[in-house]
Scaffold this motif. Structure first.
Motif, short mmCIF file in Angstrom:
data_model
loop_
_atom_site.label_atom_id
_atom_site.label_comp_id
_atom_site.label_asym_id
_atom_site.label_seq_id
_atom_site.Cartn_x
_atom_site.Cartn_y
_atom_site.Cartn_z
N VAL A 1 -24.34 4.18 -7.62
CA VAL A 1 -24.87 3.06 -6.84
C VAL A 1 -23.70 2.16 -6.49
CG1 VAL A 1 -26.51 1.15 -6.79
CG2 VAL A 1 -27.05 3.22 -8.11
N PHE A 2 -23.59 1.80 -5.21
CA PHE A 2 -22.41 1.10 -4.70
C PHE A 2 -22.77 -0.30 -4.21
CE2 PHE A 2 -21.92 5.64 -4.16
CZ PHE A 2 -20.63 5.89 -4.63
N TRP A 3 -22.00 -1.28 -4.68
CA TRP A 3 -22.15 -2.66 -4.24
C TRP A 3 -20.89 -3.11 -3.50
CZ3 TRP A 3 -24.68 -1.08 -8.63
CH2 TRP A 3 -26.01 -1.52 -8.82
N ALA A 4 -21.05 -4.01 -2.53
CA ALA A 4 -19.89 -4.61 -1.87
C ALA A 4 -19.01 -5.29 -2.92
CB ALA A 4 -20.34 -5.62 -0.82
N CYS A 5 -17.71 -5.29 -2.71
CA CYS A 5 -16.76 -5.75 -3.74
C CYS A 5 -15.76 -6.74 -3.16
CB CYS A 5 -16.03 -4.53 -4.31
SG CYS A 5 -14.79 -4.93 -5.57
N GLY A 6 -15.40 -7.73 -3.97
CA GLY A 6 -14.44 -8.74 -3.54
C GLY A 6 -13.05 -8.20 -3.28
N ALA A 7 -12.74 -7.00 -3.78
CA ALA A 7 -11.44 -6.41 -3.50
C ALA A 7 -11.26 -6.11 -2.01
CB ALA A 7 -11.25 -5.12 -4.31
N THR A 8 -12.35 -6.20 -1.26
CA THR A 8 -12.28 -6.09 0.20
C THR A 8 -11.24 -7.06 0.75
OG1 THR A 8 -14.60 -5.42 0.32
CG2 THR A 8 -13.62 -6.35 2.33
N ALA A 9 -11.14 -8.24 0.13
CA ALA A 9 -10.19 -9.26 0.60
C ALA A 9 -8.75 -8.79 0.46
CB ALA A 9 -10.40 -10.56 -0.17
N GLN A 10 -8.46 -8.01 -0.56
CA GLN A 10 -7.09 -7.54 -0.76
C GLN A 10 -6.64 -6.66 0.40
OE1 GLN A 10 -7.06 -5.66 -4.59
NE2 GLN A 10 -7.45 -7.57 -5.70
N LEU A 11 -7.51 -5.75 0.80
CA LEU A 11 -7.14 -4.87 1.92
C LEU A 11 -7.04 -5.64 3.22
CD1 LEU A 11 -9.05 -1.52 1.27
CD2 LEU A 11 -6.75 -2.20 0.61
N ALA A 12 -7.89 -6.64 3.39
CA ALA A 12 -7.81 -7.46 4.60
C ALA A 12 -6.49 -8.20 4.66
CB ALA A 12 -8.98 -8.44 4.64
N ALA A 13 -6.01 -8.67 3.50
CA ALA A 13 -4.72 -9.36 3.46
C ALA A 13 -3.58 -8.41 3.78
CB ALA A 13 -4.52 -9.99 2.09
N LEU A 14 -3.70 -7.17 3.33
CA LEU A 14 -2.67 -6.18 3.67
C LEU A 14 -2.62 -5.96 5.17
CD1 LEU A 14 -3.11 -3.49 0.86
CD2 LEU A 14 -1.43 -5.32 1.01
N HIS A 15 -3.79 -5.83 5.79
CA HIS A 15 -3.84 -5.65 7.24
C HIS A 15 -3.25 -6.86 7.96
CE1 HIS A 15 -6.03 -1.86 7.86
NE2 HIS A 15 -6.68 -2.15 6.76
N ALA A 16 -3.48 -8.05 7.39
CA ALA A 16 -2.99 -9.27 8.03
C ALA A 16 -1.48 -9.41 7.92
CB ALA A 16 -3.67 -10.49 7.40
N GLY A 17 -0.86 -8.77 6.92
CA GLY A 17 0.58 -8.85 6.75
C GLY A 17 1.07 -10.27 6.52
N LEU A 18 0.35 -11.04 5.69
CA LEU A 18 0.71 -12.43 5.45
C LEU A 18 2.11 -12.54 4.82
CD1 LEU A 18 -2.64 -13.80 3.97
CD2 LEU A 18 -1.94 -13.57 6.37
N PRO A 19 2.82 -13.60 5.11
CA PRO A 19 4.15 -13.76 4.51
C PRO A 19 4.07 -13.84 2.99
CG PRO A 19 3.45 -15.77 5.62
CD PRO A 19 2.50 -14.69 6.05
N LEU A 20 2.96 -14.39 2.48
CA LEU A 20 2.73 -14.44 1.04
C LEU A 20 1.23 -14.42 0.79
CD1 LEU A 20 3.71 -14.80 -1.92
CD2 LEU A 20 3.56 -17.27 -1.56
N CYS A 21 0.81 -13.61 -0.16
CA CYS A 21 -0.59 -13.56 -0.57
C CYS A 21 -0.61 -13.21 -2.05
CB CYS A 21 -1.36 -12.51 0.23
SG CYS A 21 -3.06 -12.28 -0.33
N ILE A 22 -1.44 -13.92 -2.81
CA ILE A 22 -1.56 -13.68 -4.25
C ILE A 22 -3.02 -13.38 -4.57
CG2 ILE A 22 -1.28 -14.66 -6.56
CD1 ILE A 22 0.84 -16.56 -5.33
N THR A 23 -3.26 -12.33 -5.33
CA THR A 23 -4.61 -11.99 -5.76
C THR A 23 -4.58 -11.68 -7.26
OG1 THR A 23 -4.58 -9.57 -5.53
CG2 THR A 23 -4.88 -10.85 -3.51
N HIS A 24 -5.78 -11.55 -7.83
CA HIS A 24 -5.86 -11.07 -9.22
C HIS A 24 -5.50 -9.58 -9.25
CE1 HIS A 24 -9.71 -9.77 -7.58
NE2 HIS A 24 -9.72 -8.84 -8.52
N HIS A 25 -5.14 -9.08 -10.42
CA HIS A 25 -4.81 -7.68 -10.61
C HIS A 25 -5.93 -6.98 -11.35
CE1 HIS A 25 -2.16 -4.36 -12.51
NE2 HIS A 25 -2.38 -4.06 -11.25
N GLN A 26 -6.43 -5.89 -10.79
CA GLN A 26 -7.47 -5.09 -11.41
C GLN A 26 -8.62 -5.97 -11.89
OE1 GLN A 26 -5.50 -2.49 -14.26
NE2 GLN A 26 -4.93 -1.08 -12.66
#
Length: 284
Positions: A227-252
């Motif tokens: 069973v699959f739920w939407a996940c907040g890690a979606t934001a991490q991939l969006a930041a990668l696509h954005a190529g921000l000069p700096l982005c910090i997220t939690h790890h695992q």
């Protein structure tokens, strides 16, 4: 797998944050402070903060906003009075120009006056509610966490932010699936209802053993359904696509542990919570 819990008070959020801050605890947070809300961390430059907030609003199931900091602030008082987002998470990922550069245990040296932090709802919180409704979560029984996967489902873009939806997966007994979907649907601040049940290939997942981040329970038993739920890690991939000069997220699975009680937040509708967030942000 989570580490063996040290002889510390890990039931209350202030104690958990203090243990993480001091380095006394470095494991996953999913089994800590079980009655309190945990969240995903996303930190972006102020120049991209409004676009990211809009991205969250357009993809609210994956990215339900729990709190937003003032520029340069190291905490979000509405979530916890003593919260220091530079040191209280326990594991971070630092991205520069869309490239992962470091996975430090604190980010004091990276913090800048123009950074804006967002804390987003996490499925660790609704797991507590599922357990209260008698739904078995085998990964918790085994001291593990839910696995995450990148799907072929696409988010709604905002500014530079776009990309695929990331989901978390729980292996549920077939008899529990319908009840789990009904229970989770009541709690939009913790991702709401599942986005998919059953065949992983239908959402572009070709191999359950290859999870995003390389951790979590990935093996199904004969009587289990993914069973699959939407996940907040979606934001991490969006930041990668954005190529921000700096982005910090939690790890695992090292999440922001807040002082918000799960039951209190769960009683709010998404509209009520959004209204409250607007009041908080206007007060910055």
């Amino acid at each position: 797998m989570t580490e063996t819990l040290p002889a510390l008070d890990l039931a209350t959020p202030p104690a958990v944050r203090a243990a993480i801050r001091s380095g006394a605890y470095r494991g996953f947070t999913n089994l800590l402070a079980r009655d309190y809300v945990q969240g995903n961390l996303m930190v972006v430059p102020q120049a991209q903060a409004d676009d990211f907030a809009e991205f969250c609003a357009r993809n609210a199931q994956a990215l339900p906003l729990l709190g937003r900091s003032a520029p340069g602030a190291v905490g979000i008082p509405a979530l916890a009075a003593d919260l220091d987002l530079r040191s209280d998470v326990g594991g971070y990922m630092v991205f520069r120009d869309g490239v992962l550069c470091a996975t430090p245990q604190d980010v004091r040296s990276e913090w800048r006056e123009d950074l804006v932090a967002f804390v987003l709802g996490c499925s660790f919180s609704f797991e507590r509610l599922l357990l209260q409704h008698g739904i078995r979560l085998r990964h918790l029984d085994e001291g593990n966490v839910s696995a995450m996967y990148v799907t072929t489902l696409q988010t709604r873009s905002a500014g530079p932010f776009k990309g695929p939806l990331v989901v978390s997966m729980r292996a549920l007994r077939a008899a529990d699936v319908e009840r789990a979907a009904e229970v989770s649907a009541r709690y939009p601040m913790f991702h709401g209802a599942p986005v998919h049940i059953g065949d992983p290939a239908a959402i572009g997942i070709t191999d359950l053993s290859q999870s995003y981040g390389g951790h979590g329970l990935t093996q199904l038993q004969d009587d289990e359904v993914p069973v699959f739920w939407a996940c907040g890690a979606t934001a991490q991939l969006a930041a990668l696509h954005a190529g921000l000069p700096l982005c910090i997220t939690h790890h695992q699975a090292h999440m922001v542990v807040t002082d918000l009680q799960i039951e209190a937040l769960a009683s709010r509708t998404h509209a009520q919570h959004s209204q409250q967030q607007g009041k908080q942000q206007n007060g910055h």
